[in-house]
Design a protein around this motif. Structure first.
Motif, PDB file in Angstrom:
ATOM      1  N   GLU A 115       0.821  -1.209   0.000  1.00 24.64           N
ATOM      2  CA  GLU A 115       0.000   0.000   0.000  1.00 24.64           C
ATOM      3  C   GLU A 115       0.855   1.260   0.000  1.00 24.64           C
ATOM      4  OE1 GLU A 115      -3.499  -2.277   2.546  1.00 24.64           O
ATOM      5  OE2 GLU A 115      -2.059  -0.961   3.557  1.00 24.64           O
ATOM      6  N   ASP A 122       6.627  -6.879   1.612  1.00 19.35           N
ATOM      7  CA  ASP A 122       5.603  -7.671   2.290  1.00 19.35           C
ATOM      8  C   ASP A 122       6.059  -9.103   2.558  1.00 19.35           C
ATOM      9  OD1 ASP A 122       3.696  -5.728   2.633  1.00 19.35           O
ATOM     10  OD2 ASP A 122       2.537  -6.238   0.848  1.00 19.35           O
ATOM     11  N   PRO A 137     -12.084  -4.432   4.852  1.00 19.67           N
ATOM     12  CA  PRO A 137     -11.402  -4.845   3.614  1.00 19.67           C
ATOM     13  C   PRO A 137     -11.405  -3.748   2.564  1.00 19.67           C
ATOM     14  CG  PRO A 137     -13.491  -6.024   3.903  1.00 19.67           C
ATOM     15  CD  PRO A 137     -13.218  -5.310   5.181  1.00 19.67           C
ATOM     16  N   HIS A 140      -8.391  -1.497   2.048  1.00 19.31           N
ATOM     17  CA  HIS A 140      -7.161  -2.109   1.542  1.00 19.31           C
ATOM     18  C   HIS A 140      -7.367  -2.565   0.095  1.00 19.31           C
ATOM     19  CE1 HIS A 140      -5.249  -2.167   5.554  1.00 19.31           C
ATOM     20  NE2 HIS A 140      -6.508  -2.240   5.959  1.00 19.31           N
ATOM     21  N   VAL A 142      -5.423  -2.380  -2.438  1.00 20.93           N
ATOM     22  CA  VAL A 142      -4.237  -2.975  -3.053  1.00 20.93           C
ATOM     23  C   VAL A 142      -4.005  -4.352  -2.440  1.00 20.93           C
ATOM     24  CG1 VAL A 142      -1.746  -2.760  -3.387  1.00 20.93           C
ATOM     25  CG2 VAL A 142      -3.196  -0.737  -3.528  1.00 20.93           C
ATOM     26  N   THR A 143      -3.897  -5.370  -3.267  1.00 21.39           N
ATOM     27  CA  THR A 143      -3.709  -6.732  -2.772  1.00 21.39           C
ATOM     28  C   THR A 143      -2.352  -6.856  -2.083  1.00 21.39           C
ATOM     29  OG1 THR A 143      -5.048  -7.614  -4.583  1.00 21.39           O
ATOM     30  CG2 THR A 143      -3.621  -9.166  -3.423  1.00 21.39           C
ATOM     31  N   PRO A 144      -2.315  -7.332  -0.817  1.00 16.99           N
ATOM     32  CA  PRO A 144      -1.025  -7.522  -0.150  1.00 16.99           C
ATOM     33  C   PRO A 144      -0.158  -8.505  -0.927  1.00 16.99           C
ATOM     34  CG  PRO A 144      -2.844  -7.684   1.409  1.00 16.99           C
ATOM     35  CD  PRO A 144      -3.459  -7.669   0.051  1.00 16.99           C
ATOM     36  N   THR A 147       2.668 -13.995   0.859  1.00 16.55           N
ATOM     37  CA  THR A 147       2.090 -15.301   0.521  1.00 16.55           C
ATOM     38  C   THR A 147       1.282 -15.874   1.681  1.00 16.55           C
ATOM     39  OG1 THR A 147       4.101 -16.433   1.245  1.00 16.55           O
ATOM     40  CG2 THR A 147       3.956 -15.808  -1.089  1.00 16.55           C
TER      41      THR A 147
END
Length: 349
Positions: A115, A122, A137, A140, A142-144, A147
């Motif tokens: 982000e 990450d 949700p 957020h 932007v997809t973290p 994994t």
């Protein structure tokens, strides 16, 4: 079951939500043994509530340093018989638990490097069995890039115990006074926090009646021995029970970058959220989306420290009429659900 819980300071917000999670853990598993550590304002918060916690011995401003990581690791290493480790935003804990201790671990955080435009970073979260995000949700988008599985459980909020009349009586405030509380974040000496406080003081000096009250949850500036003669302004200092000052207020002016707005909206307290960042501070993607969600409740509006103080005063008077209408309960996380899910990752047998 033995759980090591490492709780960040950096204001009281992390410690407050972690205390709710730990209380819920004890309801889920009455025989649980929780060994808690924190530092800085987090350690102060636990002391103020009589909660046993190891003080890791570093300040809030140093909690991402190498020295802080070594102190956290030492705490965990000396208690390596744990069945589970929970870390609130100490990001080096997942790798240490998996690669050195071989202990299951869960990470709590409300932000990701992706982000901030640094998705590769990450990967520090990859060794967590799960990343729990106490936030919406929608905040957020932007997809973290980690994994590890990520669960957005929603903000963890608590009910403010006293009612307004009781809170005002406890603080010596007139029941009919217009009261504005200023909560400029866990570090009220930041540049942005000082600007928020200054905006409130200017609005108060230009428009407030002598019976109105301005409560600033910060220490007063140095006066070189002089005491400012401002009876309708009270410098409270950093309080370990800010909810008393929130409940006493008609409106709270809060730093929008934190989660205070969620607490206030959940309790029906109108909030004016200042979107004033510190110079050079990165504001992550999704910040505006969280504000959008809270603003839809009708209990939150936004301001900026550059806004004219008279406009802030108008906002205070307008928001005052919206009190005592909390947001729906399904907005927020259930601490028992969060505790049950976290404990589900503990080692058994």
């Amino acid at each position: 079951m033995r759980v090591n819980f490492v709780s960040r300071g950096h204001g009281y917000g992390h410690a407050a939500r972690d205390l709710r999670i730990m209380a819920a853990m004890r309801r889920v598993n009455p025989g649980i043994q929780i060994r808690l550590a924190s530092a800085g304002s987090g350690a102060d918060y636990y002391r103020s509530r009589g909660v046993e916690a190891v003080d890791l011995g570093f300040e809030d401003a140093d909690d991402m340093s190498e020295e802080a990581s070594w102190r956290v690791w030492r705490f965990l290493y000396e208690r390596a018989d744990a069945d589970l480790v929970v870390s609130d935003e100490f990001l080096t804990v997942p790798g240490f638990c998996r690669r050195v201790l071989d202990v299951p671990n869960v990470l709590i955080t409300d932000w990701f490097f992706a982000e901030l435009g640094r998705p590769d970073a990450d990967s520090v979260m990859d060794d967590a069995l799960e990343v729990v995000v106490p936030d919406f949700p929608e905040a957020h988008p932007v997809t973290p890039a980690t994994t590890a599985p990520v669960w957005f459980c929603g903000p963890l909020v608590d009910a403010f115990a006293p009612q307004r009349a009781e809170a005002r009586k406890a603080l010596g405030l007139d029941e009919d006074a217009l009261v504005l509380t200023v909560a400029a974040g866990g570090r009220p000496d930041r540049i942005a926090a000082l600007r928020i406080q200054l905006q409130a003081l200017r609005a108060w000096s230009g428009h407030a009646a002598p019976t109105d009250q301005l409560l600033l949850l910060a220490d007063p500036p140095p006066t070189r021995g002089r005491v400012p003669a401002t009876p309708n302004v009270r410098w409270v200092g950093r309080s370990d029970r800010p909810e008393l000052y929130y409940r006493a207020a008609d409106v709270v002016l809060a730093d929008a970058l934190g989660f205070t707005g969620c607490e206030l909206v959940a309790n029906g307290v109108p909030v004016i959220a200042s979107v004033t960042p510190d110079p050079g501070r990165e504001v992550r993607v999704g910040f505006a989306e969280r504000m959008d969600m809270l603003e839809r409740t009708g209990l939150l509006t936004r301001t900026h420290a550059d806004e004219d103080p008279s406009a802030l005063w108008d906002n205070v008077r307008e928001m005052r009429a919206r009190a005592d209408d909390p947001a729906p309960r399904d907005f927020w996380a259930d601490p028992l659900d969060v505790a049950t899910r976290i404990l589900g990752h503990a080692r058994t047998g």
